[in-house]
Write an enzyme that holds these catalytic residues in place. Structure first.
Site, short mmCIF file in Angstrom:
data_model
loop_
_atom_site.label_atom_id
_atom_site.label_comp_id
_atom_site.label_asym_id
_atom_site.label_seq_id
_atom_site.Cartn_x
_atom_site.Cartn_y
_atom_site.Cartn_z
N GLY A 369 0.81 -1.20 0.00
CA GLY A 369 0.00 0.00 0.00
C GLY A 369 0.85 1.25 0.00
O GLY A 369 2.07 1.20 0.12
N PRO A 371 2.64 4.88 1.12
CA PRO A 371 3.34 5.22 2.37
C PRO A 371 2.38 5.82 3.39
O PRO A 371 1.46 6.57 3.05
CB PRO A 371 4.38 6.25 1.92
CG PRO A 371 4.51 6.05 0.45
CD PRO A 371 3.19 5.59 -0.04
N GLY A 372 2.61 5.48 4.65
CA GLY A 372 1.88 6.12 5.73
C GLY A 372 0.52 5.55 6.05
O GLY A 372 -0.22 6.15 6.83
N VAL A 373 0.15 4.38 5.48
CA VAL A 373 -1.17 3.83 5.77
C VAL A 373 -1.16 2.90 6.98
O VAL A 373 -2.18 2.35 7.35
CB VAL A 373 -1.75 3.09 4.54
CG1 VAL A 373 -1.98 4.06 3.40
CG2 VAL A 373 -0.84 1.95 4.10
N LYS A 375 1.34 0.18 7.62
CA LYS A 375 1.78 -1.19 7.40
C LYS A 375 2.70 -1.67 8.53
O LYS A 375 2.52 -2.76 9.08
CB LYS A 375 2.49 -1.30 6.05
CG LYS A 375 1.63 -0.93 4.87
CD LYS A 375 2.34 -1.16 3.56
CE LYS A 375 3.51 -0.21 3.36
NZ LYS A 375 3.09 1.19 3.25
N SER A 692 -5.41 3.53 -17.78
CA SER A 692 -6.70 3.95 -17.24
C SER A 692 -7.33 5.11 -17.99
O SER A 692 -8.54 5.34 -17.89
CB SER A 692 -6.55 4.31 -15.76
OG SER A 692 -6.10 3.21 -15.02
N LYS A 735 -10.02 6.42 -6.89
CA LYS A 735 -10.48 7.28 -7.98
C LYS A 735 -11.86 7.87 -7.68
O LYS A 735 -12.11 9.05 -7.93
CB LYS A 735 -10.50 6.48 -9.28
CG LYS A 735 -9.12 6.11 -9.80
CD LYS A 735 -9.21 5.24 -11.05
CE LYS A 735 -7.81 4.89 -11.56
NZ LYS A 735 -7.87 4.01 -12.74
#
Length: 808
Positions: A369, A371-373, A375, A692, A735
């Site tokens: 994931g 950065p900063g979530v 982990k 996308s 999104k």
């Protein structure tokens, strides 16, 4: 070659007539000299036939040495040009079909050419006459004496030369015969012996033999010196051993030898407590015996002590008992982290399986994931929930395989790898072991750490992980390994295959507010010396910090900004000034300065060639306003905005579909041939890639080509094929949240992403009006306003609506 070399005495010489044509036999690794008698073994068919031919005629045969002894059937080109004519004195047939012959050299001869090669070699030759030596030549006499002395010297140094040969050499006055005799008894290399055979000048031949003798003497002297040194070392080692044994006895009598015994006994006690494996115990006993026989102050003893310290300090059989209370584990995980339900559920499943099957192998998890979530902190929470020790190593930038497997003990300052060091630090064999930043592992001439980790992360192999320093297998099967990464693209495929990947997406604004309330604000209050309730960060101020001062998927920058605000309060309290009880958005802007990020907003009006797209970045979702412009010129497509190869290919596919279906949208068939289309994606300094934006680029191209406006209140994402099919893409949650932040509620998503929309937060599902599309015609029917081709547009729109999915 021969078992023994004999020499003909002058009395035995006979004058033999040598014909011009003789059979030829090739010698593998020998050179025959004139007047020398040698026994030879003959086994090759052509050689046997040549011997038979010689015996049936005049018993004469030409012996020529082959250049490469590995060739079994040499041809004329594989033989030296000069050989020796020999007479076959005796012949003996052996039971295995081979024959043994006794030959005597007669004269040097040069091969002019070969007259036949089958069934044996036959050549026309020229006898080489040796020049006469003028009497009284001092240089020749000096060389003769030197050669005789050299033969005596090599004999004294251990060279095996028969007494008969030495007697003949001592009485031999012919310089040429003496040179041939010496050369035939020195066991020379084939090339050196052939060189002597080809040298006809007496002085040159004597000089060459003298050089070879001198070299042989030097080699024998060096060999004798080495033997003497080895013998001296052995004698010295034995002497030292006896002296050491006597020293031990003296120390024992004086009571001074007890230190070593105490040290050895301490190692034995530690080994018993550590519970070494059978293999480790055998190696430990072996190395302990070595230490007992070494000098205590030697360098090797110090290295061995370090190894014994490591082997006895590892927790071979020590494990912590897992806390398998599922309800307690769920409570701990909820306390430490908000949301992240998939990961929490996976840990609960692990505990449930452990309850039913205690000996089950631990999973290899990989948290992927932005950065900063959370982990890394999630790994600590898992260890706390299980009641295990937690160990973390950072692998970002590691390029040396020895970091994982350790260095071999032969290196100075060698140590185990990080895996064994981490186990030793944990003190148990079943910690939660976090491998941080595995997507940033490098590789160079020192090896590939990712490949070394394949064994560590494979439950079928890691029960016998072998560190180079320890040299024995260590069981890692009880360790719970957790890896973290920001992306999976840079992870080696075999490495990624060994892990169970769990995706962590970015947080929504509401989730960030809740996490800040539960975790970040209390933490920053404590770190900045403020009491809970002493100051309150209002929700509008918190939203301003999230939207105006941070733009990230995680929470690191938000925590820093909260800390900055609280530090302003701490400064006022430290100066004795009154501090506010409630922090408002106005205070935040006054303390932190102008907003760093402007809020994302939708387009103000419908425009031709401008489409709202959705993108996924490592920091979360974002909106992209893709622009297209057409002007007269040659048929060309220009792409700007720092686009990657995949995004450029999406634009090419969109253009191809637009040209193929131009008539359906009121575009003249030859319009594309006379216009240049320029597609630009703003924020050109930021690299962009991925498929996308395929439908977005197609909509912009059709809009600018048909002159029809695009809805400003509609956002879209999806990959497009040449047939117009809309394929699924990633990052749907991020999104959709980006579109809602920008105020866009109408969103087009690929039909195959319908399952991903189920993971959206309930509030986002209620706020967004999502349509799922299968084909580009559905996208264009939704996005393009009716223009000059209104009837066509309405007809296509009705077809699209009939085939599209329901709103989300």
């Amino acid at each position: 070659m021969s078992d023994q070399t004999m020499v003909v005495t002058p009395e035995e010489e006979e004058v033999i007539h040598i014909p011009d044509v003789l059979p030829v036999m090739a010698l593998k690794d020998a050179v025959l000299f004139p007047y020398v008698i040698v026994p030879l073994s003959v086994g090759r068919d052509r050689s046997v036939r040549a011997v038979d031919e010689a015996l049936s005629a005049n018993r004469l045969i030409l012996l020529v040495t082959q250049k490469d002894p590995t060739i079994e059937e040499p041809g004329p080109e594989d033989l030296y040009e000069i050989g020796c004519v020999a007479v076959i004195m005796r012949m003996l047939k052996l039971p295995d079909g081979n024959i043994r012959i006794l030959v005597q050299g007669q004269a040097r001869a040069r091969v002019d050419y070969f007259t036949k090669t089958e069934p044996y070699l036959e050549a026309r030759l020229t006898r080489l006459e040796e020049p006469r030596i003028p009497e009284g030549e001092l240089q020749v006499e000096a060389l003769v004496r030197s050669v005789k002395q050299g033969l005596e010297k090599v004999t004294s140094l251990g060279k095996q030369i028969s007494p008969e040969v030495m007697l003949i050499a001592a009485n031999l006055d012919d310089p040429l015969r003496l040179a041939d005799l010496a050369a035939s008894n020195l066991s020379l290399k084939v090339a050196d012996a052939q060189k002597v055979l080809e040298t006809l000048d007496p002085v040159d031949r004597l000089k060459l033999v003298h050089e070879l003798l001198t070299r042989e003497i030097s080699l024998l002297e060096m060999q004798q010196e080495i033997s003497s040194q080895v013998r001296g070392e052995m004698d010295r080692s034995q002497r030292e051993y006896f002296l050491r044994q006597q020293l031990k006895a003296i120390q024992k009598e004086l009571g001074e030898g007890e230190d070593l015994e105490q040290e050895l006994e301490e190692y034995r006690r530690k080994a018993e407590e550590a519970g070494l494996s059978e293999e480790a115990r055998e190696e430990f006993d072996k190395q302990l015996k070595r230490l007992a026989s070494m000098h205590p102050d030697s360098a090797e003893a110090s290295v061995l002590r370090t190894w014994l310290d490591w082997i006895t300090s590892l927790p071979w059989s020590k494990v912590t008992e897992d806390n398998l209370d599922v309800a307690r584990a769920r409570t701990i995980l909820d306390e430490d982290h908000y949301d992240l339900e998939k990961i929490k559920e996976r840990i609960i499943e692990f505990l449930a399986v452990r309850q039913l099957k205690p000996d089950s192998k631990g999973p290899i998890l990989c948290f992927v994931g932005p950065p900063g979530v959370g982990k890394t902190s999630l790994g600590r929470s898992i260890a706390r929930a299980l009641g295990r020790k937690f160990i973390r190593i950072s692998l970002g930038g590691v390029r040396d395989e020895a970091e994982i497997r350790g260095h071999r003990r032969t290196y100075v300052g060698a140590l185990p790898g990080r895996i064994i060091q981490g186990i030793n630090q944990a003190g148990t064999s079943n910690p939660v072991f976090m491998l941080d930043e595995v997507d940033k592992i490098g590789a160079d001439f020192r090896g590939d750490p990712s490949s070394a980790l394949l064994e560590v992360l494979d439950p079928e192999q890691n029960h016998a992980f072998r560190d180079h320093y320890l040299g024995v297998a260590y069981d890692l099967s009880r360790v719970l390994f957790i890896a973290t990464a920001n992306i999976t693209d840079t992870i080696q495929p075999a490495f990624l295959d060994r892990m169970e990947v769990i995706q962590l997406s970015g947080y929504t604004e509401e989730e960030k507010i809740e996490i800040a309330r539960r975790h970040l604000i209390p933490k920053q209050l404590e770190e900045n010396g403020l009491e809970p309730g002493q100051v309150e960060l209002t929700t509008p101020a918190l939203r301003l910090l999230i939207d105006g001062y941070t733009r990230e998927a995680g929470l690191r920058n938000l925590e820093r900004q909260i800390g900055s605000v609280f530090r302003k309060v701490a400064v006022r309290l430290a100066e004795g000034k009154p501090a506010p009880k409630r922090i408002t958005p106005a205070m935040v802007e006054r303390w932190l300065g102008a907003r760093k990020f402007l809020p994302e907003s939708q387009l103000k009006e419908d425009r031709v060639g401008v489409v709202t797209g959705l993108a996924y970045t490592p920091y979360g979702g974002d909106v992209l306003f893709i622009e297209a412009l057409a002007f007269p010129g040659k048929a060309d497509l220009r792409l700007t905005g720092s686009l990657g190869d995949v995004m450029k290919e999406s634009a090419q596919a969109a253009l191809s579909f637009a040209r193929a279906n131009a008539v359906d949208y009121g575009i003249a068939p030859d319009w594309f041939d006379s216009h240049t289309i320029h597609v630009h994606v703003p924020a050109g300094a930021i690299p962009k890639d991925g498929p996308s934006a395929g439908v977005t680029m197609l909509t912009a191209i059709i809009s600018v080509a048909s002159g029809r406006q695009v809805r400003h209140d509609l956002a879209m994402t999806g990959e497009i094929t040449l047939r117009g099919d809309v394929l699924p893409v990633g990052g749907i949650k991020e999104k959709v949240l980006a579109a809602l932040r920008a105020g866009v509620t109408d969103i087009l998503l690929p039909e195959e992403n319908r399952r991903d929309a189920a993971d959206l937060p309930p509030k986002a599902r209620r706020a967004a009006s999502i349509r799922f599309v299968r084909h580009a015609r559905e996208v264009l029917a939704e996005a393009l306003r009716s223009g000059e081709g209104e009837e066509v547009s309405n007809r296509l729109g009705c077809q699209a609506l009939a085939g599209s999915g329901d709103q989300g």
